[in-house]
Design a protein around this motif. Structure first.
Motif, PDB file in Angstrom:
ATOM      1  N   ASP A 163       0.841  -1.190   0.000  1.00  0.00           N
ATOM      2  CA  ASP A 163       0.000   0.000   0.000  1.00  0.00           C
ATOM      3  C   ASP A 163       0.883   1.250   0.000  1.00  0.00           C
ATOM      4  O   ASP A 163       1.424   1.623   1.029  1.00  0.00           O
ATOM      5  N   GLU A 164       1.032   1.848  -1.157  1.00  0.00           N
ATOM      6  CA  GLU A 164       1.791   3.093  -1.314  1.00  0.00           C
ATOM      7  C   GLU A 164       3.205   3.037  -0.742  1.00  0.00           C
ATOM      8  O   GLU A 164       3.573   3.872   0.082  1.00  0.00           O
ATOM      9  N   PRO A 165       4.013   2.101  -1.190  1.00  0.00           N
ATOM     10  CA  PRO A 165       5.378   2.009  -0.631  1.00  0.00           C
ATOM     11  C   PRO A 165       6.261   3.197  -1.002  1.00  0.00           C
ATOM     12  O   PRO A 165       7.260   3.441  -0.331  1.00  0.00           O
ATOM     13  N   PHE A 166       5.901   3.935  -2.052  1.00  0.00           N
ATOM     14  CA  PHE A 166       6.778   5.018  -2.490  1.00  0.00           C
ATOM     15  C   PHE A 166       6.431   6.374  -1.880  1.00  0.00           C
ATOM     16  O   PHE A 166       7.089   7.362  -2.155  1.00  0.00           O
ATOM     17  N   VAL A 167       5.379   6.416  -1.052  1.00  0.00           N
ATOM     18  CA  VAL A 167       4.946   7.725  -0.548  1.00  0.00           C
ATOM     19  C   VAL A 167       5.933   8.282   0.483  1.00  0.00           C
ATOM     20  O   VAL A 167       6.281   7.616   1.452  1.00  0.00           O
ATOM     21  N   GLY A 168       6.392   9.496   0.235  1.00  0.00           N
ATOM     22  CA  GLY A 168       7.204  10.222   1.200  1.00  0.00           C
ATOM     23  C   GLY A 168       8.556   9.615   1.495  1.00  0.00           C
ATOM     24  O   GLY A 168       9.054   9.739   2.602  1.00  0.00           O
ATOM     25  N   VAL A 169       9.156   8.917   0.528  1.00  0.00           N
ATOM     26  CA  VAL A 169      10.480   8.346   0.781  1.00  0.00           C
ATOM     27  C   VAL A 169      11.563   9.133   0.050  1.00  0.00           C
ATOM     28  O   VAL A 169      11.304   9.813  -0.933  1.00  0.00           O
ATOM     29  N   ASP A 170      12.796   8.987   0.539  1.00  0.00           N
ATOM     30  CA  ASP A 170      13.938   9.671  -0.058  1.00  0.00           C
ATOM     31  C   ASP A 170      14.402   8.917  -1.309  1.00  0.00           C
ATOM     32  O   ASP A 170      13.960   7.800  -1.580  1.00  0.00           O
ATOM     33  N   ALA A 171      15.325   9.526  -2.050  1.00  0.00           N
ATOM     34  CA  ALA A 171      15.786   8.940  -3.314  1.00  0.00           C
ATOM     35  C   ALA A 171      16.453   7.582  -3.103  1.00  0.00           C
ATOM     36  O   ALA A 171      16.253   6.650  -3.882  1.00  0.00           O
ATOM     37  N   THR A 172      17.224   7.451  -2.009  1.00  0.00           N
ATOM     38  CA  THR A 172      17.902   6.174  -1.735  1.00  0.00           C
ATOM     39  C   THR A 172      16.887   5.060  -1.562  1.00  0.00           C
ATOM     40  O   THR A 172      17.038   3.963  -2.116  1.00  0.00           O
ATOM     41  N   THR A 173      15.856   5.358  -0.776  1.00  0.00           N
ATOM     42  CA  THR A 173      14.838   4.352  -0.515  1.00  0.00           C
ATOM     43  C   THR A 173      14.092   4.009  -1.800  1.00  0.00           C
ATOM     44  O   THR A 173      13.821   2.840  -2.083  1.00  0.00           O
ATOM     45  N   GLU A 174      13.791   5.033  -2.588  1.00  0.00           N
ATOM     46  CA  GLU A 174      13.082   4.803  -3.844  1.00  0.00           C
ATOM     47  C   GLU A 174      13.874   3.829  -4.704  1.00  0.00           C
ATOM     48  O   GLU A 174      13.340   2.847  -5.221  1.00  0.00           O
ATOM     49  N   ARG A 175      15.176   4.091  -4.819  1.00  0.00           N
ATOM     50  CA  ARG A 175      16.057   3.212  -5.582  1.00  0.00           C
ATOM     51  C   ARG A 175      16.033   1.781  -5.001  1.00  0.00           C
ATOM     52  O   ARG A 175      15.912   0.796  -5.722  1.00  0.00           O
ATOM     53  N   ALA A 176      16.121   1.716  -3.657  1.00  0.00           N
ATOM     54  CA  ALA A 176      16.147   0.408  -2.986  1.00  0.00           C
ATOM     55  C   ALA A 176      14.856  -0.367  -3.254  1.00  0.00           C
ATOM     56  O   ALA A 176      14.875  -1.575  -3.482  1.00  0.00           O
ATOM     57  N   ILE A 177      13.725   0.341  -3.237  1.00  0.00           N
ATOM     58  CA  ILE A 177      12.441  -0.339  -3.465  1.00  0.00           C
ATOM     59  C   ILE A 177      12.376  -0.853  -4.900  1.00  0.00           C
ATOM     60  O   ILE A 177      11.961  -1.988  -5.147  1.00  0.00           O
ATOM     61  N   ILE A 178      12.821  -0.010  -5.870  1.00  0.00           N
ATOM     62  CA  ILE A 178      12.780  -0.434  -7.276  1.00  0.00           C
ATOM     63  C   ILE A 178      13.642  -1.672  -7.475  1.00  0.00           C
ATOM     64  O   ILE A 178      13.223  -2.654  -8.104  1.00  0.00           O
ATOM     65  N   ASP A 179      14.855  -1.645  -6.916  1.00  0.00           N
ATOM     66  CA  ASP A 179      15.733  -2.817  -7.033  1.00  0.00           C
ATOM     67  C   ASP A 179      15.064  -4.055  -6.462  1.00  0.00           C
ATOM     68  O   ASP A 179      15.122  -5.140  -7.037  1.00  0.00           O
ATOM     69  N   LEU A 180      14.422  -3.847  -5.298  1.00  0.00           N
ATOM     70  CA  LEU A 180      13.760  -4.962  -4.632  1.00  0.00           C
ATOM     71  C   LEU A 180      12.639  -5.533  -5.504  1.00  0.00           C
ATOM     72  O   LEU A 180      12.509  -6.753  -5.668  1.00  0.00           O
ATOM     73  N   LEU A 181      11.848  -4.633  -6.097  1.00  0.00           N
ATOM     74  CA  LEU A 181      10.736  -5.077  -6.955  1.00  0.00           C
ATOM     75  C   LEU A 181      11.276  -5.895  -8.130  1.00  0.00           C
ATOM     76  O   LEU A 181      10.746  -6.951  -8.465  1.00  0.00           O
ATOM     77  N   HIS A 182      12.351  -5.396  -8.747  1.00  0.00           N
ATOM     78  CA  HIS A 182      12.934  -6.114  -9.882  1.00  0.00           C
ATOM     79  C   HIS A 182      13.461  -7.481  -9.450  1.00  0.00           C
ATOM     80  O   HIS A 182      13.323  -8.475 -10.156  1.00  0.00           O
ATOM     81  N   ASN A 183      14.052  -7.500  -8.254  1.00  0.00           N
ATOM     82  CA  ASN A 183      14.531  -8.751  -7.677  1.00  0.00           C
ATOM     83  C   ASN A 183      13.413  -9.764  -7.522  1.00  0.00           C
ATOM     84  O   ASN A 183      13.547 -10.931  -7.870  1.00  0.00           O
ATOM     85  N   LEU A 184      12.300  -9.274  -6.963  1.00  0.00           N
ATOM     86  CA  LEU A 184      11.157 -10.165  -6.730  1.00  0.00           C
ATOM     87  C   LEU A 184      10.620 -10.702  -8.049  1.00  0.00           C
ATOM     88  O   LEU A 184      10.308 -11.881  -8.187  1.00  0.00           O
ATOM     89  N   ARG A 185      10.560  -9.806  -9.058  1.00  0.00           N
ATOM     90  CA  ARG A 185      10.055 -10.241 -10.356  1.00  0.00           C
ATOM     91  C   ARG A 185      10.977 -11.293 -10.963  1.00  0.00           C
ATOM     92  O   ARG A 185      10.526 -12.293 -11.527  1.00  0.00           O
TER      93      ARG A 185
END
Lengths: 251, 310
Positions: A163-185
């Motif tokens: 539920d809205e993992p990207f809301v209000g996060v810094d650039a580092t976290t945004e990058r980390a979440i994207i990497d994580l999503l790609h990893n999961l895929r």
């Protein structure tokens, strides 16, 4: 058909007789990163909560890999909105991540060394291992979000609902979440995210659900992400949003 | 010193101290969950709701035996809990309003019953009003045993379901998504709080019981960032306040026990609020002052620099 990670049939949810979701049909295929996109009050979070049985459905059904959710809990990981909990709770980052293992543990059994190591490993995957012992109120918003993601990883699921993992996060976290999503895929897992930001949605996700109380359109990003569909979702306001210089702020 | 010696020899003092310690531990431990769930008022509603239960139990049985009266109290508290749950679930009334409604309605009913009983039953009534503010001196060994058994069961349940209660308190939606029945867990936790209230009624009374749930938890939270440690500390602080307050009240001029316990607790809470290492208000205030001074100095320096450059 039964291999679909998430299939929703005719789902209707109402709060105090006001429909929040109306007759929603949805099929999410395996191995996609799906975004649920729609205006405020479109029922995006409710869709996720209804899927998890957290809000009662007035009608319709949800199937996770062909079965009702109650029988498939262990295949589903959940990342609630960060603002839904009190971060002044007296506990550490590691402890929160270990909560992801509670479902597997079941009643009464306590987490032990195995759960601890799993939790540490999950923290590493979101670059938070150094903060394992940190009290959670002393983490930044982005770090708290990563702790929540690590907790979902500890659930070791096949389908992740966020539920809205990207809301209000810094650039580092945004990058980390994207990497994580790609990893999961890459591992063949399926992710469904409520997403607010129209700008980044086509970049981060390869599947999209346009939602405004009903499902407006759903399918591969390339096919569904058209100005016409977005206008239908946002009720025509989308064009004005897009043209005005305030569009980025609003998005 | 003499008092401490008598603690072990004097029958009444020993009962009072043991009872108050038990009460402090149980309410301290359970209060942690109530406070962290932002349900501090819940204890208040439950304890006030207990009063009509005591009166009805007396009217029905004609007995003043604490066990009978406390059973009535527990039952009424539990009915209050279910009512609050239903109001929140089935109406648009918010939780704090629901608590307020149940608290005042039950307490009002209790006072009416108490007055009615005193009019119709003069001779026998004398004992009931002590449940308003508590009277530790009336504790006898059998009461203490009852308290110990009830409290022991409550603490055992917390020990067994610690993981579940922690998750319920921190993130109920996530707990539900994992398949834990949060509604039942929540009712279970509230039932344990009713037990804590019942244990405290004879000593602290219905009016001030809520403070015994909230105070130790608030004080303990100041000293630690770990839930398990907070719970242990809250039990300790509760016991300390209970024993010291009860002993002062019994040893001197028959001061009311409940208020004395709450006053001792208040001292502990205030010390914790102001002087606990990381969260203490005194330190925060000092830090702020130092910061402001540093900022002022910094502004002067930059002004001087600017002056030098131009």
């Amino acid at each position: 058909m039964s291999t679909l990670p998430l299939k929703i049939n005719d789902l209707t949810v109402a709060y105090h007789e006001q429909p929040v979701l109306w007759d929603v049909d949805l099929s999410i295929p395996a191995g996609v990163l799906a975004a649920i996109v729609g205006p405020n009050g479109a029922g995006k979070s409710t869709l996720i909560k209804a899927t998890l049985g957290l809000v009662p459905a007035a009608a319709g059904s949800v199937e996770i890999f062909g079965q009702p959710y109650a029988q498939q809990r262990k295949l589903v990981g959940y990342v609630p909105q960060r603002s839904s909990v009190d971060w002044d709770f007296p506990t550490s980052a590691l402890d929160v991540v270990m909560m992801g293992t509670y479902g597997q543990l079941g009643w009464v059994r306590r987490p032990g060394r195995a759960q601890r190591e799993l939790a540490l490993h999950c923290l590493e995957q979101v670059s938070m291992a150094d903060f394992a012992q940190r009290q959670i109120s002393q983490l930044s918003g982005g770090q708290q979000q990563r702790v929540f993601l690590a907790r979902a990883l500890a659930q070791n699921a096949q389908l992740y609902l966020m539920d809205e993992p990207f809301v209000g996060v810094d650039a580092t976290t945004e990058r980390a979440i994207i990497d994580l999503l790609h990893n999961l895929r890459a591992q063949g897992k399926t992710v469904v995210c409520v997403h607010h930001d129209l700008e980044s949605a086509p970049e981060y996700f390869d599947w999209v659900v346009l939602l405004n109380v009903r499902t407006i359109e759903a399918g591969p990003m390339a096919a569904v992400w058209t100005p016409e569909n977005l206008a239908r979702t946002y009720g025509g306001r989308f064009h004005t949003l897009q043209r005005s210089p305030a569009a980025e702020v609003v998005g | 010193m003499k008092l401490l010696l008598e603690l072990f020899t004097d029958y009444t003092l020993r009962n009072v101290a043991l009872g108050a310690a038990l009460l402090g531990i149980v309410s301290g431990v359970l209060g942690c969950f109530a406070v962290l769930r932002r349900q501090g008022l819940l204890g208040d509603a439950l304890s006030h709701a207990a009063l009509p239960g005591i009166c009805v139990a007396f009217v029905l049985t004609g007995s003043k035996a604490p066990l009978v009266l406390l059973a009535g109290a527990g039952l009424a508290g539990w009915v209050g809990t279910l009512l609050i749950n239903r109001i929140v679930r089935d109406t648009r009334i918010s939780e704090d309003s629901a608590l307020g409604i149940v608290l005042s309605t039950f307490f009002g009913l209790g006072i009416v019953l108490l007055t009615w009983i005193s009019k119709h039953n003069n001779a026998n009534q004398a004992g009931l009003d002590r449940y308003l503010f508590g009277q530790a001196a009336t504790l006898v060994a059998s009461n203490v045993v009852t308290m110990a058994v009830l409290g022991g069961v409550a603490l055992l349940v917390v020990l067994l379901l610690y993981k579940e209660f922690k998750l319920l308190t921190f993130d109920p939606a996530f707990a539900a998504s994992l398949g834990f029945n949060t509604n039942r867990l929540s009712i279970g936790l509230t039932t344990l709080i009713v037990v804590a209230v019942v244990i405290g009624l004879q000593t602290v009374g219905v009016v001030l019981m809520a403070a015994m749930l909230i105070g130790p938890a608030v004080a303990a939270r100041q000293w630690t960032n770990r839930l398990s440690m907070m719970i242990a500390l809250a039990g300790l602080i509760g016991a300390l306040a209970g024993v010291s307050g009860a002993l002062i009240s019994v040893s001197d001029h028959h001061l009311p026990t409940g208020p004395m316990i709450i006053l001792s607790l208040t001292v502990l809470v205030l010390v914790s609020l102001f002087f606990a290492p990381a969260r203490g208000l005194a330190w925060a205030w000092l830090r702020q002052r130092r910061q402001r001074r540093a900022m002022r100095a910094g502004r002067w320096q930059s002004k001087l620099k600017q002056g030098g450059q131009s």
